[in-house]
Design a protein around this motif. Sequence first.
Motif, PDB file in Angstrom:
ATOM      1  N   VAL A  11       0.844  -1.198   0.000  1.00  0.00           N
ATOM      2  CA  VAL A  11       0.000   0.000   0.000  1.00  0.00           C
ATOM      3  C   VAL A  11       0.877   1.245   0.000  1.00  0.00           C
ATOM      4  CG1 VAL A  11      -1.626   1.369   1.378  1.00  0.00           C
ATOM      5  CG2 VAL A  11      -1.988  -1.091   1.088  1.00  0.00           C
ATOM      6  N   ARG A  12       1.916   1.226   0.837  1.00  0.00           N
ATOM      7  CA  ARG A  12       2.808   2.383   0.899  1.00  0.00           C
ATOM      8  C   ARG A  12       3.692   2.469  -0.351  1.00  0.00           C
ATOM      9  NH1 ARG A  12       2.510   1.024   6.629  1.00  0.00           N
ATOM     10  NH2 ARG A  12       4.003  -0.672   6.347  1.00  0.00           N
ATOM     11  N   LEU A  13       4.140   1.330  -0.850  1.00  0.00           N
ATOM     12  CA  LEU A  13       5.013   1.321  -2.013  1.00  0.00           C
ATOM     13  C   LEU A  13       4.309   1.882  -3.244  1.00  0.00           C
ATOM     14  CD1 LEU A  13       7.883   0.497  -2.836  1.00  0.00           C
ATOM     15  CD2 LEU A  13       7.019  -1.800  -3.300  1.00  0.00           C
ATOM     16  N   TRP A  14       3.026   1.552  -3.390  1.00  0.00           N
ATOM     17  CA  TRP A  14       2.246   2.014  -4.542  1.00  0.00           C
ATOM     18  C   TRP A  14       1.438   3.276  -4.240  1.00  0.00           C
ATOM     19  CZ3 TRP A  14       2.266   0.180  -9.539  1.00  0.00           C
ATOM     20  CH2 TRP A  14       3.027  -0.974  -9.757  1.00  0.00           C
ATOM     21  N   ARG A  15       1.600   3.804  -3.010  1.00  0.00           N
ATOM     22  CA  ARG A  15       0.910   5.035  -2.593  1.00  0.00           C
ATOM     23  C   ARG A  15      -0.604   4.902  -2.760  1.00  0.00           C
ATOM     24  NH1 ARG A  15       5.939   4.982  -2.473  1.00  0.00           N
ATOM     25  NH2 ARG A  15       7.246   6.871  -2.689  1.00  0.00           N
ATOM     26  N   LEU A  16      -1.129   3.747  -2.363  1.00  0.00           N
ATOM     27  CA  LEU A  16      -2.573   3.544  -2.451  1.00  0.00           C
ATOM     28  C   LEU A  16      -3.270   4.396  -1.394  1.00  0.00           C
ATOM     29  CD1 LEU A  16      -2.714  -0.337  -2.956  1.00  0.00           C
ATOM     30  CD2 LEU A  16      -2.697   1.461  -4.686  1.00  0.00           C
ATOM     31  N   PRO A  17      -4.461   4.880  -1.699  1.00  0.00           N
ATOM     32  CA  PRO A  17      -5.158   5.748  -0.728  1.00  0.00           C
ATOM     33  C   PRO A  17      -5.562   4.961   0.512  1.00  0.00           C
ATOM     34  CG  PRO A  17      -6.594   5.199  -2.577  1.00  0.00           C
ATOM     35  CD  PRO A  17      -5.228   4.696  -2.948  1.00  0.00           C
ATOM     36  N   VAL A  18      -5.422   5.602   1.649  1.00  0.00           N
ATOM     37  CA  VAL A  18      -5.843   5.016   2.926  1.00  0.00           C
ATOM     38  C   VAL A  18      -6.634   6.066   3.681  1.00  0.00           C
ATOM     39  CG1 VAL A  18      -3.918   3.397   3.098  1.00  0.00           C
ATOM     40  CG2 VAL A  18      -3.665   5.701   4.019  1.00  0.00           C
ATOM     41  N   GLY A  19      -7.369   5.615   4.675  1.00  0.00           N
ATOM     42  CA  GLY A  19      -8.158   6.538   5.479  1.00  0.00           C
ATOM     43  C   GLY A  19      -7.280   7.421   6.338  1.00  0.00           C
ATOM     44  N   PRO A  20      -7.805   8.526   6.806  1.00  0.00           N
ATOM     45  CA  PRO A  20      -7.020   9.431   7.654  1.00  0.00           C
ATOM     46  C   PRO A  20      -6.634   8.767   8.959  1.00  0.00           C
ATOM     47  CG  PRO A  20      -9.342  10.037   7.703  1.00  0.00           C
ATOM     48  CD  PRO A  20      -9.212   8.976   6.641  1.00  0.00           C
ATOM     49  N   VAL A  34      10.549   9.492   1.908  1.00  0.00           N
ATOM     50  CA  VAL A  34      11.435   8.819   0.960  1.00  0.00           C
ATOM     51  C   VAL A  34      12.296   9.834   0.218  1.00  0.00           C
ATOM     52  CG1 VAL A  34      11.508   7.399  -1.129  1.00  0.00           C
ATOM     53  CG2 VAL A  34       9.890   6.851   0.701  1.00  0.00           C
ATOM     54  N   ARG A  35      11.712  10.929  -0.200  1.00  0.00           N
ATOM     55  CA  ARG A  35      12.477  11.969  -0.908  1.00  0.00           C
ATOM     56  C   ARG A  35      13.598  12.508  -0.016  1.00  0.00           C
ATOM     57  NH1 ARG A  35       8.444  14.527  -2.505  1.00  0.00           N
ATOM     58  NH2 ARG A  35       8.318  16.185  -0.948  1.00  0.00           N
ATOM     59  N   THR A  36      13.305  12.712   1.249  1.00  0.00           N
ATOM     60  CA  THR A  36      14.323  13.191   2.181  1.00  0.00           C
ATOM     61  C   THR A  36      15.417  12.159   2.369  1.00  0.00           C
ATOM     62  OG1 THR A  36      12.651  14.507   3.335  1.00  0.00           O
ATOM     63  CG2 THR A  36      14.706  14.063   4.514  1.00  0.00           C
ATOM     64  N   PRO A  62      11.601  10.470  15.430  1.00  0.00           N
ATOM     65  CA  PRO A  62      11.821   9.233  14.665  1.00  0.00           C
ATOM     66  C   PRO A  62      10.622   8.295  14.696  1.00  0.00           C
ATOM     67  CG  PRO A  62      13.777   9.780  15.921  1.00  0.00           C
ATOM     68  CD  PRO A  62      12.704  10.742  16.364  1.00  0.00           C
ATOM     69  N   MET A  63       9.920   8.216  15.836  1.00  0.00           N
ATOM     70  CA  MET A  63       8.783   7.305  15.926  1.00  0.00           C
ATOM     71  C   MET A  63       7.661   7.690  14.972  1.00  0.00           C
ATOM     72  SD  MET A  63       9.478   4.814  17.818  1.00  0.00           S
ATOM     73  CE  MET A  63       7.812   4.150  17.845  1.00  0.00           C
ATOM     74  N   SER A  64       7.530   8.985  14.682  1.00  0.00           N
ATOM     75  CA  SER A  64       6.456   9.412  13.784  1.00  0.00           C
ATOM     76  C   SER A  64       6.675   8.899  12.367  1.00  0.00           C
ATOM     77  CB  SER A  64       6.341  10.936  13.785  1.00  0.00           C
ATOM     78  OG  SER A  64       7.491  11.536  13.206  1.00  0.00           O
ATOM     79  N   LEU A  65       7.929   8.604  12.007  1.00  0.00           N
ATOM     80  CA  LEU A  65       8.210   8.111  10.653  1.00  0.00           C
ATOM     81  C   LEU A  65       7.612   6.729  10.426  1.00  0.00           C
ATOM     82  CD1 LEU A  65      11.959   9.182  10.278  1.00  0.00           C
ATOM     83  CD2 LEU A  65       9.922  10.409   9.509  1.00  0.00           C
ATOM     84  N   TYR A  66       7.494   5.940  11.491  1.00  0.00           N
ATOM     85  CA  TYR A  66       7.006   4.568  11.332  1.00  0.00           C
ATOM     86  C   TYR A  66       5.545   4.515  10.899  1.00  0.00           C
ATOM     87  CZ  TYR A  66      11.289   2.691  13.341  1.00  0.00           C
ATOM     88  OH  TYR A  66      12.600   2.354  13.560  1.00  0.00           O
ATOM     89  N   ARG A  67       4.830   5.610  11.042  1.00  0.00           N
ATOM     90  CA  ARG A  67       3.448   5.635  10.537  1.00  0.00           C
ATOM     91  C   ARG A  67       3.418   5.625   9.009  1.00  0.00           C
ATOM     92  NH1 ARG A  67       3.084  10.117  14.317  1.00  0.00           N
ATOM     93  NH2 ARG A  67       2.122   9.463  16.287  1.00  0.00           N
ATOM     94  N   HIS A  68       4.570   5.933   8.404  1.00  0.00           N
ATOM     95  CA  HIS A  68       4.598   6.110   6.952  1.00  0.00           C
ATOM     96  C   HIS A  68       5.515   5.126   6.231  1.00  0.00           C
ATOM     97  CE1 HIS A  68       2.461   9.907   7.612  1.00  0.00           C
ATOM     98  NE2 HIS A  68       3.316  10.114   8.598  1.00  0.00           N
ATOM     99  N   ILE A  69       6.449   4.519   6.935  1.00  0.00           N
ATOM    100  CA  ILE A  69       7.382   3.606   6.262  1.00  0.00           C
ATOM    101  C   ILE A  69       7.382   2.204   6.847  1.00  0.00           C
ATOM    102  CG2 ILE A  69       8.921   5.460   5.537  1.00  0.00           C
ATOM    103  CD1 ILE A  69      10.753   4.607   7.890  1.00  0.00           C
ATOM    104  N   GLU A  73      13.783  -1.524   7.205  1.00  0.00           N
ATOM    105  CA  GLU A  73      13.954  -2.344   6.005  1.00  0.00           C
ATOM    106  C   GLU A  73      13.020  -1.889   4.885  1.00  0.00           C
ATOM    107  OE1 GLU A  73      15.622  -4.105   9.444  1.00  0.00           O
ATOM    108  OE2 GLU A  73      13.524  -3.509   9.091  1.00  0.00           O
ATOM    109  N   GLU A  74      11.805  -1.525   5.255  1.00  0.00           N
ATOM    110  CA  GLU A  74      10.864  -1.051   4.234  1.00  0.00           C
ATOM    111  C   GLU A  74      11.319   0.272   3.637  1.00  0.00           C
ATOM    112  OE1 GLU A  74       6.238   0.438   3.892  1.00  0.00           O
ATOM    113  OE2 GLU A  74       6.736  -1.042   5.439  1.00  0.00           O
ATOM    114  N   LEU A  75      11.942   1.109   4.446  1.00  0.00           N
ATOM    115  CA  LEU A  75      12.457   2.376   3.929  1.00  0.00           C
ATOM    116  C   LEU A  75      13.462   2.130   2.818  1.00  0.00           C
ATOM    117  CD1 LEU A  75      12.833   5.450   3.977  1.00  0.00           C
ATOM    118  CD2 LEU A  75      14.555   5.115   5.783  1.00  0.00           C
ATOM    119  N   LEU A  76      14.335   1.140   2.987  1.00  0.00           N
ATOM    120  CA  LEU A  76      15.329   0.842   1.946  1.00  0.00           C
ATOM    121  C   LEU A  76      14.652   0.401   0.656  1.00  0.00           C
ATOM    122  CD1 LEU A  76      18.033  -1.052   4.049  1.00  0.00           C
ATOM    123  CD2 LEU A  76      17.954   1.369   3.433  1.00  0.00           C
ATOM    124  N   VAL A  77      13.583  -0.385   0.769  1.00  0.00           N
ATOM    125  CA  VAL A  77      12.838  -0.806  -0.423  1.00  0.00           C
ATOM    126  C   VAL A  77      12.210   0.410  -1.103  1.00  0.00           C
ATOM    127  CG1 VAL A  77      10.874  -2.171  -1.245  1.00  0.00           C
ATOM    128  CG2 VAL A  77      12.379  -3.097   0.521  1.00  0.00           C
TER     129      VAL A  77
END
Length: 252
Positions: A11-20, A34-36, A62-69, A73-77
């Motif tokens: 879902v994150r890799l393909w940027r599929l829409p998710v609920g708020p 990812v851009r950063t 740093p913990m807030s990043l885990y909501r998005h990646i 290991e997923e960040l590297l992908v």
Amino acid sequence: MVDDTPPNELVRLWRLPVGPRLGRPAGLDVDLVVRTAVQLADRDGLPGATLPKIAETLGVTPMSLYRHIGSKEELLVLMADAALGTPPTFPAPVDDWRPALREWAFALWSGHRQRPWLTQLPIAGPPSGPGSVGWMDSGLRALRATGLDSGAKVGVVMVVSGYVRQADLLAQQLEQGRRTTGLDETETNRDYARHMARLVDPEHYPDAAELFSSGLFESATPPTTPDPTQDDFEFGLEIVLDGVAATIARTG
């Protein structure tokens, strides 16, 4: 019934829409993280793209990043999928596979040379994101008219991409060695041949001894491209493409 719902990492890799999500920092999303991370890796190498450094750059915890990646290991992908950019676009049909596949390989090589940290990323599995699938699609399109079956086409794409990755890794290591010695490629080759000619016993290593006494390394011509590793890359790529040609010929 089979559940075909994509897992969260896809879902994150393909940027599929998710609920708020409650508590999400304003303006923070997968693309920004990812851009950063890619920008930090470009500037400081892969060790510079740690979660604490990404969080510091973005002004979040740093913990807030885990909501998005999801995970480190997923960040590297995600970084690998985003970093290579857009593959060549070939209009269908591709009548001559070889120049198309050569162009594909050179585009992949260029991407690796611009971002040396790409070869340091682990290969977590087959192409699964829009970026990596786009590169696979482009490589397969170059082979569409070859008569190879799908499995063989995938095999060719894997072999060529693997050659590009390994060639870039070797080039980086040789460049690091030259920086350590302070010698350019021509000087390094001459020193190497001179020392080996003295050390290699023709009785034990007859063919190697003949090579080192042939003058090949002393008379080597300077590189013809700004990147001295590209000549070697081109030579190896043509050998790989010769192998692909032989495989296509066997299919009739």
